[in-house]
Scaffold this motif. Structure first.
Motif, PDB file in Angstrom:
ATOM      1  N   LEU A  18       0.884  -1.257   0.018  1.00  0.00           N
ATOM      2  CA  LEU A  18      -0.243  -0.197   0.227  1.00  0.00           C
ATOM      3  C   LEU A  18       0.842   0.785   0.528  1.00  0.00           C
ATOM      4  O   LEU A  18      -0.043   1.996  -0.249  1.00  0.00           O
ATOM      5  CB  LEU A  18      -0.892  -0.138   1.474  1.00  0.00           C
ATOM      6  CG  LEU A  18      -2.065  -1.434   1.093  1.00  0.00           C
ATOM      7  CD1 LEU A  18      -2.708  -0.896   2.380  1.00  0.00           C
ATOM      8  CD2 LEU A  18      -2.526  -1.184  -0.034  1.00  0.00           C
ATOM      9  N   LYS A  19       2.201   0.527   0.649  1.00  0.00           N
ATOM     10  CA  LYS A  19       3.484   2.099   0.241  1.00  0.00           C
ATOM     11  C   LYS A  19       3.509   2.727  -1.156  1.00  0.00           C
ATOM     12  O   LYS A  19       4.001   3.405  -1.447  1.00  0.00           O
ATOM     13  CB  LYS A  19       4.139   1.979   1.071  1.00  0.00           C
ATOM     14  CG  LYS A  19       3.883   2.547   3.004  1.00  0.00           C
ATOM     15  CD  LYS A  19       5.212   2.161   3.906  1.00  0.00           C
ATOM     16  CE  LYS A  19       4.445   2.427   4.891  1.00  0.00           C
ATOM     17  NZ  LYS A  19       6.027   0.944   5.786  1.00  0.00           N
ATOM     18  N   ASP A  20       3.353   1.927  -2.133  1.00  0.00           N
ATOM     19  CA  ASP A  20       4.014   2.220  -3.540  1.00  0.00           C
ATOM     20  C   ASP A  20       3.521   2.767  -4.108  1.00  0.00           C
ATOM     21  O   ASP A  20       1.728   3.184  -3.478  1.00  0.00           O
ATOM     22  CB  ASP A  20       3.203   0.689  -4.499  1.00  0.00           C
ATOM     23  CG  ASP A  20       4.356  -0.709  -4.183  1.00  0.00           C
ATOM     24  OD1 ASP A  20       5.644  -0.195  -2.954  1.00  0.00           O
ATOM     25  OD2 ASP A  20       4.019  -1.775  -4.502  1.00  0.00           O
ATOM     26  N   SER A  21       4.472   3.520  -4.813  1.00  0.00           N
ATOM     27  CA  SER A  21       4.001   4.425  -5.995  1.00  0.00           C
ATOM     28  C   SER A  21       3.772   4.752  -6.860  1.00  0.00           C
ATOM     29  O   SER A  21       4.789   4.174  -7.319  1.00  0.00           O
ATOM     30  CB  SER A  21       3.879   5.494  -4.861  1.00  0.00           C
ATOM     31  OG  SER A  21       5.413   6.003  -5.094  1.00  0.00           O
ATOM     32  N   PHE A  22       3.526   5.402  -7.772  1.00  0.00           N
ATOM     33  CA  PHE A  22       3.231   5.376  -9.402  1.00  0.00           C
ATOM     34  C   PHE A  22       3.250   7.050  -9.556  1.00  0.00           C
ATOM     35  O   PHE A  22       2.498   7.541  -9.582  1.00  0.00           O
ATOM     36  CB  PHE A  22       3.291   4.649 -10.128  1.00  0.00           C
ATOM     37  CG  PHE A  22       3.550   4.454 -11.567  1.00  0.00           C
ATOM     38  CD1 PHE A  22       4.036   3.853 -12.061  1.00  0.00           C
ATOM     39  CD2 PHE A  22       2.480   5.966 -12.426  1.00  0.00           C
ATOM     40  CE1 PHE A  22       5.031   3.653 -13.562  1.00  0.00           C
ATOM     41  CE2 PHE A  22       3.057   5.399 -14.042  1.00  0.00           C
ATOM     42  CZ  PHE A  22       4.493   4.489 -13.661  1.00  0.00           C
ATOM     43  N   PRO A  23       4.337   7.333 -10.367  1.00  0.00           N
ATOM     44  CA  PRO A  23       4.675   9.549 -10.579  1.00  0.00           C
ATOM     45  C   PRO A  23       3.395   9.786 -11.392  1.00  0.00           C
ATOM     46  O   PRO A  23       3.196   9.043 -12.714  1.00  0.00           O
ATOM     47  CB  PRO A  23       6.415   9.580 -11.109  1.00  0.00           C
ATOM     48  CG  PRO A  23       6.325   8.286 -10.838  1.00  0.00           C
ATOM     49  CD  PRO A  23       5.966   7.163 -10.214  1.00  0.00           C
ATOM     50  N   GLY A  24       2.818  10.198 -11.748  1.00  0.00           N
ATOM     51  CA  GLY A  24       1.763  10.963 -11.531  1.00  0.00           C
ATOM     52  C   GLY A  24      -0.095   9.678 -11.403  1.00  0.00           C
ATOM     53  O   GLY A  24      -0.498  10.733 -11.999  1.00  0.00           O
ATOM     54  N   ILE A  25       0.237   9.316 -10.473  1.00  0.00           N
ATOM     55  CA  ILE A  25      -0.909   8.582 -10.329  1.00  0.00           C
ATOM     56  C   ILE A  25      -1.290   9.148  -9.063  1.00  0.00           C
ATOM     57  O   ILE A  25      -0.420   8.582  -7.730  1.00  0.00           O
ATOM     58  CB  ILE A  25      -0.744   7.462 -10.969  1.00  0.00           C
ATOM     59  CG1 ILE A  25      -1.399   6.990 -12.264  1.00  0.00           C
ATOM     60  CG2 ILE A  25      -2.180   6.343 -10.081  1.00  0.00           C
ATOM     61  CD1 ILE A  25      -0.955   5.490 -12.504  1.00  0.00           C
ATOM     62  N   VAL A  26      -2.274   9.460  -8.727  1.00  0.00           N
ATOM     63  CA  VAL A  26      -2.191   9.362  -6.789  1.00  0.00           C
ATOM     64  C   VAL A  26      -3.977   8.728  -6.663  1.00  0.00           C
ATOM     65  O   VAL A  26      -4.820   8.653  -7.358  1.00  0.00           O
ATOM     66  CB  VAL A  26      -2.888  11.114  -6.389  1.00  0.00           C
ATOM     67  CG1 VAL A  26      -3.369  11.415  -5.386  1.00  0.00           C
ATOM     68  CG2 VAL A  26      -1.954  12.334  -7.287  1.00  0.00           C
ATOM     69  N   PRO A  27      -3.310   7.605  -5.423  1.00  0.00           N
ATOM     70  CA  PRO A  27      -4.497   6.353  -5.389  1.00  0.00           C
ATOM     71  C   PRO A  27      -5.195   7.007  -5.111  1.00  0.00           C
ATOM     72  O   PRO A  27      -5.357   8.416  -3.815  1.00  0.00           O
ATOM     73  CB  PRO A  27      -3.857   5.407  -4.461  1.00  0.00           C
ATOM     74  CG  PRO A  27      -2.340   5.908  -4.795  1.00  0.00           C
ATOM     75  CD  PRO A  27      -1.966   7.440  -5.339  1.00  0.00           C
ATOM     76  N   PRO A  28      -7.031   6.877  -5.146  1.00  0.00           N
ATOM     77  CA  PRO A  28      -7.416   8.019  -4.021  1.00  0.00           C
ATOM     78  C   PRO A  28      -7.568   7.031  -2.575  1.00  0.00           C
ATOM     79  O   PRO A  28      -6.663   6.625  -1.432  1.00  0.00           O
ATOM     80  CB  PRO A  28      -9.411   6.364  -4.171  1.00  0.00           C
ATOM     81  CG  PRO A  28      -8.831   5.556  -5.125  1.00  0.00           C
ATOM     82  CD  PRO A  28      -7.201   5.455  -5.575  1.00  0.00           C
ATOM     83  N   ALA A  29      -8.549   8.713  -1.737  1.00  0.00           N
ATOM     84  CA  ALA A  29      -8.066   8.329   0.020  1.00  0.00           C
ATOM     85  C   ALA A  29      -8.257   7.340  -0.476  1.00  0.00           C
ATOM     86  O   ALA A  29      -7.546   7.073   1.080  1.00  0.00           O
ATOM     87  CB  ALA A  29      -9.110   9.878   0.676  1.00  0.00           C
ATOM     88  N   HIS A  30      -9.499   6.195  -0.023  1.00  0.00           N
ATOM     89  CA  HIS A  30      -9.840   5.123   0.398  1.00  0.00           C
ATOM     90  C   HIS A  30      -8.235   3.995   0.361  1.00  0.00           C
ATOM     91  O   HIS A  30      -8.348   3.092   1.036  1.00  0.00           O
ATOM     92  CB  HIS A  30     -10.943   4.619   0.916  1.00  0.00           C
ATOM     93  CG  HIS A  30     -11.123   4.230  -1.260  1.00  0.00           C
ATOM     94  ND1 HIS A  30     -11.890   4.787  -1.808  1.00  0.00           N
ATOM     95  CD2 HIS A  30     -10.462   2.816  -1.679  1.00  0.00           C
ATOM     96  CE1 HIS A  30     -11.340   3.812  -3.141  1.00  0.00           C
ATOM     97  NE2 HIS A  30     -11.311   3.451  -2.549  1.00  0.00           N
ATOM     98  N   TYR A  31      -7.290   4.566  -0.138  1.00  0.00           N
ATOM     99  CA  TYR A  31      -6.513   3.328  -0.521  1.00  0.00           C
ATOM    100  C   TYR A  31      -5.879   2.722   0.224  1.00  0.00           C
ATOM    101  O   TYR A  31      -5.387   1.310  -0.027  1.00  0.00           O
ATOM    102  CB  TYR A  31      -5.681   3.255  -1.907  1.00  0.00           C
ATOM    103  CG  TYR A  31      -4.570   2.911  -2.715  1.00  0.00           C
ATOM    104  CD1 TYR A  31      -5.079   1.249  -2.798  1.00  0.00           C
ATOM    105  CD2 TYR A  31      -3.708   2.784  -1.939  1.00  0.00           C
ATOM    106  CE1 TYR A  31      -4.143   0.528  -3.318  1.00  0.00           C
ATOM    107  CE2 TYR A  31      -2.261   1.726  -2.797  1.00  0.00           C
ATOM    108  CZ  TYR A  31      -2.721   1.089  -3.334  1.00  0.00           C
ATOM    109  OH  TYR A  31      -1.936  -0.141  -3.578  1.00  0.00           O
ATOM    110  N   THR A  32      -5.012   3.949   1.239  1.00  0.00           N
ATOM    111  CA  THR A  32      -4.517   2.568   1.827  1.00  0.00           C
ATOM    112  C   THR A  32      -4.638   3.272   3.336  1.00  0.00           C
ATOM    113  O   THR A  32      -4.289   2.530   4.909  1.00  0.00           O
ATOM    114  CB  THR A  32      -3.095   3.938   2.363  1.00  0.00           C
ATOM    115  OG1 THR A  32      -4.012   5.158   1.908  1.00  0.00           O
ATOM    116  CG2 THR A  32      -2.273   4.084   1.159  1.00  0.00           C
TER     117      THR A  32
END
Lengths: 227, 227
Positions: A209-223
């Motif tokens: 759940l800590k992974d990120s990808f430049p340019g994509i913002v996951p929704p607030a509920h994701y984590t």
């Protein structure tokens, strides 16, 4: 134990990471972008698919060979310290494999392969706008999959049967990638949401759940574990 | 032992038939046309994929669950009467699984899925002319696969290693479907041709070579063991 070559927003890679974490196997991570087809990576895995588990003397390529290898060789499997992610009984094991394959093959072909291309590779790698028709087709397919999972979870507590298994890790890995992109309307599938909240709160899920990808913002509920 | 629900020109179904025959397991056959999505079939296998192994008390759906189930439960496996289609050693077994998956997933996605649609389903079911671009793409991909197999067979006698294994059955099942359609130029890949001639002459292959499909005439070499 070795190194896992993976990509952060790849459902097969996430399945392997969940499996390693549930089994308490410590493997370092090396990220590989699947669209780059780098020669050094293809020298290790000519198929070019992820993940790959690098051991001292071999490379195990692909989620099914990795999964089966870990079950055959994992020294922890005999203890009762780690969850038994494959049931002992052959027919129950076959059901676990059916539902793992459901995600790794059917769900991937009908949903994720389109979304991965249109929402990640096309806009961020090729700098092309996504194809809305392909996205619509994938979303329509996803609704059918969510409906099937809802029916399944009326009859059983976990995806593969009465106990948590490999099938839950596979299903959660795939759905977590869609959720990262904000593509799941959880309110429409309360039984699936309830199941996902259960598996998402496991410690094995935290690094994912800590992974990120430049340019994509996951929704607030994701984590959010109590989403 | 039970019944195999299959389709004659389906590489996954052919893999299961070869496996059952090599293991001397007698199962009756019931043909299912995968494009019909018949409700009674979907009630047995909601995924709609082939083959399905029907037992007295269960249905085992999909080639990987069937393969692993037969290895886990086959009463003949302990004898030395039947070939040991999975090596004992876990890393060798992983290599067998890698090459089985190569065909069931990569080769299927890049070659067979296009050809099955354009050469069988489109002309004979939907009565549409095939899409020449899709066929060209599949054929180009096939040449890459044949080149990889040729390199592999320079180093090993069988697809999965030094001994015949599950990977050979999977590879032969897939290539036999292409060969049925006349889509393989064997002269361009002599090592692959030599390997295929070896596996094609096994008794397990005989019933498969007798399959027919109305409207498709396989090339003369298709059933010839010394082609």
């Amino acid at each position: 134990m070795g190194q896992l070559i993976h990509f952060s927003i790849c459902p097969f890679s996430r399945t392997a990471r969940l499996l390693l974490a549930e089994y308490g196997i410590d493997a370092s991570l090396a990220e590989e972008k699947p669209w780059e087809w780098r020669a050094p990576f293809l020298a290790v895995n000519p198929g070019g698919n992820l993940p790959v588990l690098l051991l001292d003397n071999a490379a195990i390529c692909g989620i099914t060979p990795i999964t089966e290898y870990l079950f055959e060789t994992n020294p922890f499997a005999a203890d009762n310290v780690v969850p038994e992610l494959y049931p002992e009984e052959p027919l129950a094991k076959a059901e676990t494999r059916r539902m793992s394959d459901w995600f790794h093959q059917k769900f991937h072909a009908e949903v994720w392969s389109y979304l991965a291309y249109e929402r990640i590779e096309n806009p961020f790698v090729h700098r092309h706008p996504p194809n809305p028709e392909a996205i619509r087709a994938a979303m329509a397919n996803m609704h059918n999959h969510m409906a099937y999972l809802s029916r399944l979870l009326e009859e059983r507590y976990w995806i593969g049967g009465d106990y948590m298994s490999m099938a839950d890790l596979a299903a959660a890995a795939h759905l977590s990638c869609l959720d990262f992109l904000g593509d799941i309307t959880w309110e429409k599938a309360p039984l699936v949401k309830n199941w996902y909240a259960r598996i998402k709160s496991r410690p094995s899920f935290r690094p994912i759940l800590k992974d990120s990808f430049p340019g994509i913002v996951p929704p607030a509920h994701y984590t959010n574990l109590d989403f």
